[in-house]
Design a protein around this motif. Sequence first.
Motif, PDB file in Angstrom:
ATOM      1  N   ALA A  52       0.840  -1.196   0.000  1.00 31.01           N
ATOM      2  CA  ALA A  52       0.000   0.000   0.000  1.00 31.01           C
ATOM      3  C   ALA A  52       0.879   1.252   0.000  1.00 31.01           C
ATOM      4  CB  ALA A  52      -0.926  -0.010   1.215  1.00 31.01           C
ATOM      5  N   ILE A  53       0.235   2.392  -0.103  1.00 32.24           N
ATOM      6  CA  ILE A  53       0.916   3.691  -0.138  1.00 32.24           C
ATOM      7  C   ILE A  53       0.430   4.508   1.052  1.00 32.24           C
ATOM      8  CG2 ILE A  53       1.230   5.824  -1.465  1.00 32.24           C
ATOM      9  CD1 ILE A  53       0.462   4.158  -3.977  1.00 32.24           C
ATOM     10  N   PRO A  54       1.336   5.163   1.791  1.00 30.91           N
ATOM     11  CA  PRO A  54       0.878   6.044   2.869  1.00 30.91           C
ATOM     12  C   PRO A  54      -0.096   7.098   2.333  1.00 30.91           C
ATOM     13  CG  PRO A  54       3.235   5.684   3.052  1.00 30.91           C
ATOM     14  CD  PRO A  54       2.811   5.099   1.735  1.00 30.91           C
ATOM     15  N   GLY A  55      -1.263   7.178   2.950  1.00 30.91           N
ATOM     16  CA  GLY A  55      -2.313   8.045   2.418  1.00 30.91           C
ATOM     17  C   GLY A  55      -2.159   9.505   2.761  1.00 30.91           C
ATOM     18  N   PHE A  56      -1.451   9.816   3.847  1.00 34.50           N
ATOM     19  CA  PHE A  56      -1.305  11.213   4.265  1.00 34.50           C
ATOM     20  C   PHE A  56      -0.052  11.860   3.676  1.00 34.50           C
ATOM     21  CE2 PHE A  56      -3.580  10.465   8.619  1.00 34.50           C
ATOM     22  CZ  PHE A  56      -4.763  10.240   7.941  1.00 34.50           C
ATOM     23  N   LEU A  57       0.966  11.052   3.416  1.00 37.09           N
ATOM     24  CA  LEU A  57       2.262  11.582   2.990  1.00 37.09           C
ATOM     25  C   LEU A  57       2.115  12.319   1.659  1.00 37.09           C
ATOM     26  CD1 LEU A  57       5.301  11.714   3.612  1.00 37.09           C
ATOM     27  CD2 LEU A  57       5.558   9.554   2.362  1.00 37.09           C
ATOM     28  N   GLY A  58       2.306  13.638   1.680  1.00 38.76           N
ATOM     29  CA  GLY A  58       2.175  14.452   0.475  1.00 38.76           C
ATOM     30  C   GLY A  58       0.772  14.956   0.210  1.00 38.76           C
TER      31      GLY A  58
ATOM     32  N   TYR B  34      -2.125  17.231   0.403  1.00 38.46           N
ATOM     33  CA  TYR B  34      -2.172  18.667   0.736  1.00 38.46           C
ATOM     34  C   TYR B  34      -0.801  19.142   1.242  1.00 38.46           C
ATOM     35  CZ  TYR B  34      -7.110  17.259   0.992  1.00 38.46           C
ATOM     36  OH  TYR B  34      -8.347  16.713   0.748  1.00 38.46           O
ATOM     37  N   ASP B  35       0.269  18.472   0.774  1.00 40.34           N
ATOM     38  CA  ASP B  35       1.653  18.787   1.148  1.00 40.34           C
ATOM     39  C   ASP B  35       1.976  18.415   2.597  1.00 40.34           C
ATOM     40  OD1 ASP B  35       2.347  19.802  -1.395  1.00 40.34           O
ATOM     41  OD2 ASP B  35       1.518  21.761  -0.882  1.00 40.34           O
ATOM     42  N   PHE B  36       1.186  17.548   3.207  1.00 42.61           N
ATOM     43  CA  PHE B  36       1.533  17.084   4.562  1.00 42.61           C
ATOM     44  C   PHE B  36       2.800  16.238   4.474  1.00 42.61           C
ATOM     45  CE2 PHE B  36       1.203  14.393   8.376  1.00 42.61           C
ATOM     46  CZ  PHE B  36       0.995  15.381   9.334  1.00 42.61           C
ATOM     47  N   PRO B  37       3.778  16.448   5.371  1.00 41.34           N
ATOM     48  CA  PRO B  37       5.103  15.833   5.185  1.00 41.34           C
ATOM     49  C   PRO B  37       5.294  14.454   5.820  1.00 41.34           C
ATOM     50  CG  PRO B  37       5.207  17.435   6.962  1.00 41.34           C
ATOM     51  CD  PRO B  37       3.802  17.480   6.430  1.00 41.34           C
ATOM     52  N   ASN B  38       4.278  13.875   6.419  1.00 40.50           N
ATOM     53  CA  ASN B  38       4.469  12.631   7.179  1.00 40.50           C
ATOM     54  C   ASN B  38       3.405  11.588   6.863  1.00 40.50           C
ATOM     55  OD1 ASN B  38       5.441  15.018   9.282  1.00 40.50           O
ATOM     56  ND2 ASN B  38       6.790  13.242   9.258  1.00 40.50           N
TER      57      ASN B  38
ATOM     58  N   LEU C 174      -2.249  26.591  15.159  1.00 41.56           N
ATOM     59  CA  LEU C 174      -0.875  27.008  15.413  1.00 41.56           C
ATOM     60  C   LEU C 174      -0.250  27.563  14.146  1.00 41.56           C
ATOM     61  CD1 LEU C 174       0.478  24.195  17.765  1.00 41.56           C
ATOM     62  CD2 LEU C 174      -0.692  26.335  18.336  1.00 41.56           C
ATOM     63  N   SER C 175       0.872  28.243  14.312  1.00 40.21           N
ATOM     64  CA  SER C 175       1.509  28.952  13.192  1.00 40.21           C
ATOM     65  C   SER C 175       2.129  28.028  12.160  1.00 40.21           C
ATOM     66  CB  SER C 175       2.585  29.919  13.718  1.00 40.21           C
ATOM     67  OG  SER C 175       3.570  29.205  14.447  1.00 40.21           O
ATOM     68  N   ASP C 176       2.250  26.703  12.476  1.00 39.90           N
ATOM     69  CA  ASP C 176       2.809  25.791  11.476  1.00 39.90           C
ATOM     70  C   ASP C 176       1.835  25.492  10.343  1.00 39.90           C
ATOM     71  OD1 ASP C 176       0.988  23.888  12.470  1.00 39.90           O
ATOM     72  OD2 ASP C 176       2.487  22.826  13.645  1.00 39.90           O
ATOM     73  N   GLY C 177       0.599  25.997  10.468  1.00 39.01           N
ATOM     74  CA  GLY C 177      -0.378  25.828   9.402  1.00 39.01           C
ATOM     75  C   GLY C 177      -1.147  24.520   9.456  1.00 39.01           C
ATOM     76  N   TRP C 178      -0.810  23.637  10.390  1.00 43.61           N
ATOM     77  CA  TRP C 178      -1.462  22.333  10.489  1.00 43.61           C
ATOM     78  C   TRP C 178      -2.031  22.052  11.881  1.00 43.61           C
ATOM     79  CZ3 TRP C 178      -2.734  18.960   6.730  1.00 43.61           C
ATOM     80  CH2 TRP C 178      -2.135  19.140   5.478  1.00 43.61           C
ATOM     81  N   SER C 179      -1.178  22.184  12.881  1.00 48.10           N
ATOM     82  CA  SER C 179      -1.549  21.733  14.228  1.00 48.10           C
ATOM     83  C   SER C 179      -2.691  22.572  14.791  1.00 48.10           C
ATOM     84  CB  SER C 179      -0.345  21.822  15.165  1.00 48.10           C
ATOM     85  OG  SER C 179       0.726  21.059  14.671  1.00 48.10           O
TER      86      SER C 179
END
Length: 258
Positions: free
Chosen positions: A53-59, A61-65, A214-219
């Motif tokens: 399978a492929i990690p579904g979150f990685l990349g 919306y540009d999510f890095p993990n 938060l300022s990281d744009g995600w958290s």
Amino acid sequence: MIIYKTEEEIELMRQAAQVVSRALGEVAKVIGPGVTGLQLDKLAEEYIRDQGAIPGFLGLYDFPNTLCISPNEQVVHGFPSTVPYQEGDIVSVDCGAILNGYYGDHAYTFEIGEVAPEIKELLKVTKECLNKGIEAARAGNRIGDIGWAIQNHAEKHGYGVVRELVGHGIGKTMHEDPQVANYGKRGRGKKIQNGLTIAIEPMINMGTEKINHLSDGWSIITGDKKPSAHFEHDVAVWNGEPIVLSTFDYIEEALAKR
């Protein structure tokens, strides 16, 4: 537009969801005091790829993990970090995978060592909210019935229900129609039909329903910095009934052996 699935497509989605469930089971084997989010992230990515399978979150919306990891007052969308978890923390681990062209999306909030009784109760009630939302996902009901079931149970215990973040349809893309809010009114929203596939994910706060970005744009954290819990299942409606495509079994089996 809601994309209703066939029985064959639902089976493919179940297989994708089960990859995520097993990946979270691998997380459950090692998560604890002294472990870091980046260690869990590496483990989950390797496991998902080993399953073909492929990690579904990685990349996405540009999510890095591969994992969204959100400890304590973080609600969702946190980055894995090098900060070790400590006794008494709680950690939401949200994972996605793509298999057979379909997404699985699944989350569990873990206790790190011994947690305070009031936090344990928050986790218990949030999991109950998830189950009540699933029970309401029946043909003939409406999407608002799911949100009402979750909200009613959470607020009965004095907890805040996050409004700005919602569950969602799921299929060949991670986020499809309809949005599945964790609050609502009975009898409102789209009528539930066979072939509906959704991710139901209560995000329940010990205190205020308010959140801050938060300022990281995600958290995202709670407005009063009190703990938040998050559990999620993928659910299909077939023969009028909710079918849970993901499972907590692998997690619970791993935790019971520790």
